[in-house]
Design a protein around this motif. Structure first.
Motif, PDB file in Angstrom:
ATOM      1  N   ASP A 197     -63.391  -1.883   4.250  1.00  9.15           N
ATOM      2  CA  ASP A 197     -64.203  -0.823   3.634  1.00  9.15           C
ATOM      3  C   ASP A 197     -63.618  -0.332   2.310  1.00  9.15           C
ATOM      4  OD1 ASP A 197     -66.059  -0.918   5.742  1.00  9.15           O
ATOM      5  OD2 ASP A 197     -64.889   0.518   6.915  1.00  9.15           O
ATOM      6  N   TRP A 198     -63.000  -1.246   1.567  1.00  9.80           N
ATOM      7  CA  TRP A 198     -62.413  -0.880   0.287  1.00  9.80           C
ATOM      8  C   TRP A 198     -63.459  -0.274  -0.637  1.00  9.80           C
ATOM      9  CZ3 TRP A 198     -61.840  -3.422  -4.820  1.00  9.80           C
ATOM     10  CH2 TRP A 198     -60.803  -2.854  -5.583  1.00  9.80           C
ATOM     11  N   ASP A 199     -64.679  -0.774  -0.566  1.00 13.02           N
ATOM     12  CA  ASP A 199     -65.742  -0.223  -1.403  1.00 13.02           C
ATOM     13  C   ASP A 199     -65.940   1.263  -1.136  1.00 13.02           C
ATOM     14  OD1 ASP A 199     -66.710  -0.806   1.156  1.00 13.02           O
ATOM     15  OD2 ASP A 199     -68.627  -1.592   0.443  1.00 13.02           O
ATOM     16  N   LEU A 200     -65.867   1.662   0.126  1.00 14.83           N
ATOM     17  CA  LEU A 200     -66.019   3.076   0.471  1.00 14.83           C
ATOM     18  C   LEU A 200     -64.823   3.896  -0.019  1.00 14.83           C
ATOM     19  CD1 LEU A 200     -67.323   2.686   4.142  1.00 14.83           C
ATOM     20  CD2 LEU A 200     -68.687   2.996   2.071  1.00 14.83           C
ATOM     21  N   VAL A 236     -62.947   3.331  -2.730  1.00 16.54           N
ATOM     22  CA  VAL A 236     -62.879   3.501  -4.185  1.00 16.54           C
ATOM     23  C   VAL A 236     -64.100   4.209  -4.767  1.00 16.54           C
ATOM     24  CG1 VAL A 236     -61.340   1.521  -4.469  1.00 16.54           C
ATOM     25  CG2 VAL A 236     -63.798   1.212  -4.752  1.00 16.54           C
ATOM     26  N   ALA A 237     -65.115   4.440  -3.950  1.00 17.07           N
ATOM     27  CA  ALA A 237     -66.366   5.035  -4.453  1.00 17.07           C
ATOM     28  C   ALA A 237     -66.304   6.560  -4.469  1.00 17.07           C
ATOM     29  CB  ALA A 237     -67.543   4.549  -3.607  1.00 17.07           C
ATOM     30  N   LEU A 276     -65.839   3.133 -12.489  1.00 16.26           N
ATOM     31  CA  LEU A 276     -66.881   2.318 -11.857  1.00 16.26           C
ATOM     32  C   LEU A 276     -68.145   2.309 -12.703  1.00 16.26           C
ATOM     33  CD1 LEU A 276     -66.332   3.494  -8.193  1.00 16.26           C
ATOM     34  CD2 LEU A 276     -65.936   1.171  -9.065  1.00 16.26           C
ATOM     35  N   HIS A 324     -72.346  -1.538  -6.815  1.00 18.84           N
ATOM     36  CA  HIS A 324     -72.428  -1.269  -5.374  1.00 18.84           C
ATOM     37  C   HIS A 324     -71.701   0.039  -5.048  1.00 18.84           C
ATOM     38  CE1 HIS A 324     -71.779  -1.715  -1.081  1.00 18.84           C
ATOM     39  NE2 HIS A 324     -70.493  -1.919  -1.272  1.00 18.84           N
ATOM     40  N   CYS A 325     -70.532   0.247  -5.629  1.00 20.08           N
ATOM     41  CA  CYS A 325     -69.785   1.484  -5.397  1.00 20.08           C
ATOM     42  C   CYS A 325     -70.522   2.697  -5.960  1.00 20.08           C
ATOM     43  CB  CYS A 325     -68.378   1.378  -5.984  1.00 20.08           C
ATOM     44  SG  CYS A 325     -67.328   0.189  -5.120  1.00 20.08           S
ATOM     45  N   ILE A 356     -73.007   3.733  -3.415  1.00 20.89           N
ATOM     46  CA  ILE A 356     -72.338   4.483  -2.346  1.00 20.89           C
ATOM     47  C   ILE A 356     -72.076   5.914  -2.805  1.00 20.89           C
ATOM     48  CG2 ILE A 356     -70.200   4.693  -1.006  1.00 20.89           C
ATOM     49  CD1 ILE A 356     -70.080   1.582  -1.051  1.00 20.89           C
ATOM     50  N   TYR A 357     -71.574   6.062  -4.018  1.00 21.13           N
ATOM     51  CA  TYR A 357     -71.262   7.377  -4.572  1.00 21.13           C
ATOM     52  C   TYR A 357     -72.512   8.262  -4.616  1.00 21.13           C
ATOM     53  CZ  TYR A 357     -69.533  10.896  -7.879  1.00 21.13           C
ATOM     54  OH  TYR A 357     -69.177  12.084  -8.474  1.00 21.13           O
ATOM     55  N   CYS A 408     -75.268   1.374   1.172  1.00 21.33           N
ATOM     56  CA  CYS A 408     -73.849   1.232   1.502  1.00 21.33           C
ATOM     57  C   CYS A 408     -73.416  -0.199   1.797  1.00 21.33           C
ATOM     58  CB  CYS A 408     -73.500   2.129   2.686  1.00 21.33           C
ATOM     59  SG  CYS A 408     -73.788   3.879   2.320  1.00 21.33           S
TER      60      CYS A 408
END
Length: 143
Positions: A40-43, A45-46, A54, A71-72, A75-76, A131
């Protein structure tokens, strides 16, 4: 020498990368494959700490990790909207949306449009789209 021209050797702490590290990685994403990053690295860094980086990466059509950065951003946006901006400042979010509308290409216009639609209609949130990268992969508008 810019981050794009330097060699990227990895993150000091992949769970909390610096903006410079994220930028350097984004221009050489094969140097540290996403599959080697924490789950879940994307979550991770978002968040607010990296959102400007980003955004800048998402605005750059030449960035090899542009789709990941976008993509991030999805999520943000979803995180801010769905928490009624307890998770992220509404003012920062609005500035990013306005900047994407003003200076972005079609990918960024779609992000801004989708973010505004979700803001007006939070019931349109779908985890897969926001997400898990669905809106980035399909490059489509909602609403």
């Amino acid at each position: 020498m810019s981050a794009q021209e330097s060699t990227f050797h990895g993150f000091a702490n992949p769970v909390d990368p610096s903006p410079a590290e994220l930028r350097a990685w984004a221009y050489q994403p094969d140097s540290v494959p996403l599959t080697s990053m924490p789950q879940d690295w994307d979550l991770l860094v978002a968040g607010d700490h990296l959102v400007q980086t980003l955004f800048e990466l998402s605005m750059d059509p030449a960035c090899p990790a542009r789709r990941f950065a976008l993509h991030c951003l999805y999520i943000y946006a979803a995180d801010g909207i769905r928490t009624n901006f307890r998770a992220h400042p509404k003012r920062r979010f609005r500035k990013l949306v306005e900047q994407a509308e003003r200076a972005g290409d079609q990918l960024m216009h779609n992000w801004a449009h989708n973010s505004r639609v979700l803001l007006a209609r939070p019931d349109l949130f779908a985890y897969r789209d926001w997400c898990e990268g669905g809106l980035v992969r399909e490059n489509r508008r909602i609403g």
